[in-house]
Write a protein that holds these residues in place. Sequence first.
Motif, PDB file in Angstrom:
ATOM      1  N   GLU A   1     -71.018   0.094 -68.777  1.00 29.82           N
ATOM      2  CA  GLU A   1     -70.166  -0.625 -69.634  1.00 29.82           C
ATOM      3  C   GLU A   1     -68.676   0.178 -69.625  1.00 29.82           C
ATOM      4  N   ALA A   2     -68.577   1.404 -69.727  1.00 27.42           N
ATOM      5  CA  ALA A   2     -67.206   2.107 -69.864  1.00 27.42           C
ATOM      6  C   ALA A   2     -66.399   1.722 -68.676  1.00 27.42           C
ATOM      7  N   LEU A   3     -67.142   1.424 -67.549  1.00 23.94           N
ATOM      8  CA  LEU A   3     -66.414   1.101 -66.202  1.00 23.94           C
ATOM      9  C   LEU A   3     -66.001  -0.522 -66.248  1.00 23.94           C
ATOM     10  N   ALA A   4     -66.952  -1.037 -66.983  1.00 26.77           N
ATOM     11  CA  ALA A   4     -66.442  -2.456 -66.980  1.00 26.77           C
ATOM     12  C   ALA A   4     -65.133  -2.704 -67.867  1.00 26.77           C
ATOM     13  N   GLU A   5     -65.350  -2.074 -68.966  1.00 22.66           N
ATOM     14  CA  GLU A   5     -63.971  -2.025 -70.051  1.00 22.66           C
ATOM     15  C   GLU A   5     -62.995  -1.526 -69.246  1.00 22.66           C
ATOM     16  N   THR A   6     -62.981  -0.570 -68.359  1.00 20.15           N
ATOM     17  CA  THR A   6     -61.771  -0.024 -67.549  1.00 20.15           C
ATOM     18  C   THR A   6     -61.245  -1.065 -66.732  1.00 20.15           C
ATOM     19  N   VAL A   7     -62.063  -1.939 -66.111  1.00 24.28           N
ATOM     20  CA  VAL A   7     -61.503  -3.243 -65.428  1.00 24.28           C
ATOM     21  C   VAL A   7     -61.081  -4.212 -66.099  1.00 24.28           C
ATOM     22  N   ARG A   8     -61.606  -4.387 -67.183  1.00 23.38           N
ATOM     23  CA  ARG A   8     -61.254  -5.539 -68.186  1.00 23.38           C
ATOM     24  C   ARG A   8     -59.754  -5.152 -68.856  1.00 23.38           C
ATOM     25  N   ARG A   9     -59.808  -3.826 -69.175  1.00 21.71           N
ATOM     26  CA  ARG A   9     -58.292  -3.333 -69.966  1.00 21.71           C
ATOM     27  C   ARG A   9     -57.911  -2.203 -69.147  1.00 21.71           C
ATOM     28  N   PRO A  10     -57.164  -2.386 -68.039  1.00 22.87           N
ATOM     29  CA  PRO A  10     -56.724  -1.493 -66.911  1.00 22.87           C
ATOM     30  C   PRO A  10     -55.959  -0.412 -67.719  1.00 22.87           C
ATOM     31  N   VAL A  11     -55.995   0.750 -67.211  1.00 21.99           N
ATOM     32  CA  VAL A  11     -55.552   1.857 -67.793  1.00 21.99           C
ATOM     33  C   VAL A  11     -54.237   2.096 -66.748  1.00 21.99           C
ATOM     34  N   SER A  12     -54.644   1.987 -65.332  1.00 21.81           N
ATOM     35  CA  SER A  12     -53.717   2.169 -64.311  1.00 21.81           C
ATOM     36  C   SER A  12     -54.422   1.545 -63.239  1.00 21.81           C
ATOM     37  N   SER A  13     -53.386   1.038 -61.958  1.00 24.16           N
ATOM     38  CA  SER A  13     -54.056   0.730 -61.034  1.00 24.16           C
ATOM     39  C   SER A  13     -55.115   1.582 -60.161  1.00 24.16           C
ATOM     40  N   ALA A  14     -54.931   2.680 -60.006  1.00 23.38           N
ATOM     41  CA  ALA A  14     -55.951   3.814 -59.511  1.00 23.38           C
ATOM     42  C   ALA A  14     -57.232   3.823 -60.236  1.00 23.38           C
ATOM     43  N   ALA A  15     -56.955   3.597 -61.470  1.00 23.19           N
ATOM     44  CA  ALA A  15     -58.332   3.626 -62.405  1.00 23.19           C
ATOM     45  C   ALA A  15     -59.090   2.337 -62.162  1.00 23.19           C
ATOM     46  N   THR A  16     -58.389   1.385 -61.825  1.00 25.95           N
ATOM     47  CA  THR A  16     -59.391   0.145 -61.894  1.00 25.95           C
ATOM     48  C   THR A  16     -59.797  -0.078 -60.706  1.00 25.95           C
ATOM     49  N   LYS A  17     -59.227   0.389 -59.411  1.00 24.77           N
ATOM     50  CA  LYS A  17     -59.882   0.388 -58.243  1.00 24.77           C
ATOM     51  C   LYS A  17     -61.174   1.345 -58.310  1.00 24.77           C
ATOM     52  N   ALA A  18     -60.740   2.369 -58.780  1.00 31.40           N
ATOM     53  CA  ALA A  18     -62.014   3.494 -59.058  1.00 31.40           C
ATOM     54  C   ALA A  18     -63.278   2.957 -59.819  1.00 31.40           C
ATOM     55  N   ALA A  19     -62.887   2.055 -60.669  1.00 27.03           N
ATOM     56  CA  ALA A  19     -63.984   1.449 -61.813  1.00 27.03           C
ATOM     57  C   ALA A  19     -64.647   0.666 -60.906  1.00 27.03           C
ATOM     58  N   LEU A  20     -63.860  -0.371 -60.056  1.00 29.19           N
ATOM     59  CA  LEU A  20     -64.674  -1.458 -59.452  1.00 29.19           C
ATOM     60  C   LEU A  20     -65.360  -1.090 -58.213  1.00 29.19           C
ATOM     61  N   VAL A  21     -65.112   0.055 -57.595  1.00 30.13           N
ATOM     62  CA  VAL A  21     -66.034   0.793 -56.449  1.00 30.13           C
ATOM     63  C   VAL A  21     -67.281   1.300 -57.075  1.00 30.13           C
ATOM     64  N   CYS A  22     -67.105   1.940 -58.400  1.00 33.11           N
ATOM     65  CA  CYS A  22     -68.409   2.340 -59.193  1.00 33.11           C
ATOM     66  C   CYS A  22     -69.432   1.375 -59.516  1.00 33.11           C
ATOM     67  N   ILE A  23     -68.580   0.343 -60.067  1.00 38.06           N
ATOM     68  CA  ILE A  23     -69.457  -0.815 -60.234  1.00 38.06           C
ATOM     69  C   ILE A  23     -69.997  -1.481 -59.221  1.00 38.06           C
TER      70      ILE A  23
END
Length: 433
Positions: free
Chosen positions: A251-273
């Motif tokens: 859920e935290a990873l999905a929230e990171t994609v929905r409300r981006p912190v940074s480009s790098a964090a978004t890509k990292a969260a997408l890979v983990c999901i």
Amino acid sequence: MASLSIRRRFNLKSRLDREAAVVPEEFRCPISLEMMRDPVTAATGITYDRLSIEVWLGMDNSTCPVTGREIAGGVEGELVPNHTLRKMIQDWCVANRSLGVERIPTPKIPVTDADVAGALSEIAAASRRGEGPRCARVAARVRRWARESERNRVRILSHGACAALVAALCAVATEHAEEILAALAAISPLDEVAARAAAASPAALRFLARTLKQGTTLAARGNAAWMLRQMVAASRGGGWRAVAETEGMVEALAETVRRPVSSAATKAALVCIMQAARGSEAAAGRAVEAGAVEAAVEMAAEAGERSTCEKALGSLEAMARWEVGRRRARGHALAVPVLVKKMFRVSELSTELAVSALLRLCSGGGDEEEEKRRCAVEAVEGGAFQKLLLLLQVGCSDEAREWATNLLRLLNGYRQRNECIDSMDLKGLKRPI
């Protein structure tokens, strides 16, 4: 008047060219021939810019480039800072500031082996005693060293800093561990042993989930996403299980994609999901409920960077492997159009992911037939049939070929009613369908 203005500009340029600062030869590095920023003197008595001589020695050269004499110790050999020459260069820069010369900053002294060993020993002792604040202070020092130069970062890594910092992170999984996490990010990448240790620690995983969702700073949240990606990539299958099974992590990873912190964090969260959803239906379901499907579709539609688009399509395709993901994707108005559009717009990997995801949306066992038919009709109307024909013609991987062929067969029944292919577009095709 025009010619006078041109003449004045020409005269001004000529004067500036004559007045341009010429760097004195004694200020130039014998290797790069550029002005030295951090002059150091080797044991042979020749002064070089530190970066140039370290690169030279790091290429398995053991001799002085000027004298040809041996430099004992190689890249780890003694290079003495030439403070006198550095001060002369700085003074010359200041004197020529009016000619556009910028003053070079005073270089930082490289960290020593003793410094690194002492800091890591101090972190280990503090973590054993549960002294979070002290761990944070020493970790901040390590992070500062790593950011000062590449040499420092390599030296820190050579002392096993990843293992020491991960052990401290597992022992001190409180807000003080955010500084430890920042130090780990500064000496990136995470090695295999450290990644497995972090993935096996429930305390560290809970800390990362908590930090990802409500870290004290955006940087801390971004570092948590980075750490999770490192664990997923390096821990031989254990990383995605740790992500999938940790409460609140998906859920935290999905929230990171929905409300981006940074480009790098978004890509990292997408890979983990993507990795968690591929391996676990339960994790995929939690990601879907947290809005990951909608976030991935919209990210793929808007991404201007190939890497981000590939990761968004990868996470969407992973969730579409399960009925809960297919059902949610079919309900999104952009899902099918985006998949059709990305077949040829981004990269070979994106093409494969888009074809696979579209095939799953238009087929898939145990789903409602009407929804599958609607997706198939929408895909044909969007030009999927023509793109698949072209894909088979230009070539693709064996797996993508199989998916494309199956999808063509499926869509063929809807082609007559929703024809969007100009016969001239297929004039050069040799393969019968």
